[in-house]
Design a protein around this motif. Sequence first.
Motif, mmCIF file in Angstrom:
data_model
loop_
_atom_site.group_PDB
_atom_site.id
_atom_site.type_symbol
_atom_site.label_atom_id
_atom_site.label_comp_id
_atom_site.label_asym_id
_atom_site.label_seq_id
_atom_site.Cartn_x
_atom_site.Cartn_y
_atom_site.Cartn_z
ATOM 1 N N LEU A 123 0.831 -1.206 0.000
ATOM 2 C CA LEU A 123 0.000 0.000 0.000
ATOM 3 C C LEU A 123 0.867 1.257 0.000
ATOM 4 O O LEU A 123 0.653 2.175 -0.796
ATOM 5 C CB LEU A 123 -0.933 0.017 1.210
ATOM 6 N N ILE A 124 1.868 1.300 0.871
ATOM 7 C CA ILE A 124 2.741 2.469 0.964
ATOM 8 C C ILE A 124 3.507 2.672 -0.336
ATOM 9 O O ILE A 124 3.554 3.778 -0.884
ATOM 10 C CB ILE A 124 3.708 2.335 2.165
ATOM 11 N N GLU A 125 4.110 1.607 -0.856
ATOM 12 C CA GLU A 125 4.900 1.735 -2.079
ATOM 13 C C GLU A 125 4.054 2.161 -3.267
ATOM 14 O O GLU A 125 4.466 3.012 -4.060
ATOM 15 C CB GLU A 125 5.634 0.423 -2.367
ATOM 16 N N THR A 126 2.857 1.605 -3.395
ATOM 17 C CA THR A 126 1.958 1.978 -4.490
ATOM 18 C C THR A 126 1.540 3.441 -4.372
ATOM 19 O O THR A 126 1.530 4.175 -5.362
ATOM 20 C CB THR A 126 0.700 1.068 -4.484
ATOM 21 N N THR A 127 1.229 3.866 -3.158
ATOM 22 C CA THR A 127 0.809 5.247 -2.940
ATOM 23 C C THR A 127 1.956 6.208 -3.208
ATOM 24 O O THR A 127 1.757 7.258 -3.837
ATOM 25 C CB THR A 127 0.259 5.430 -1.513
ATOM 26 N N ILE A 128 3.165 5.874 -2.775
ATOM 27 C CA ILE A 128 4.331 6.738 -3.028
ATOM 28 C C ILE A 128 4.569 6.876 -4.529
ATOM 29 O O ILE A 128 4.801 7.976 -5.036
ATOM 30 C CB ILE A 128 5.583 6.198 -2.306
#
Length: 176
Positions: A123-128
Amino acid sequence: MITCEGKHLLTAKEKEHFEGMIHIMKRIGSINKKILLHEDVSKAEFFTLMSIHRDRFGDPLSENAGMASGLNVSELATQLNISVPAVSKMIRRLEEKGYIVRIPGTSDRRMISLGLTEYGQELIETTIRHMSSMTMEIVQQLGEEDSRTLMNLLNHVFDIIDHMLESEHPDKEEIE
């Protein structure tokens, strides 16, 4: 002139500025919701996940990525500027949703640090990646100089608002 129960509240010029700011704040809130790619994660929960990610892996945008220290609930509460019970409640929700895990300490099993699950990390990597792509598109369309001017102006506006709100409500908790 805007009136309420016969009292004059705002002049025409004040009304124009007031309505303009309300419109901008609504649009910013709408964009925030669209940027967070998972509807089951609130803004506060997302910032909690980002704090855990930063602690575990360093700032994802810096050269220090990959350094870990082991963030616990009280440290997270301090970072987010909210109470330990509020963070504990949020941690339980994020754990139930499968985004984070509690990691017992190696020397003292009572010392619990927080980590992201593979799902939380994704989730974090996709959002970044998504936010970075959007940022670069904005910079490309506005140009470097106008982008920096916009960031400086927005930071200045938010500093003014923060100062006003802190003066009005010094005990109010917030998440940055």
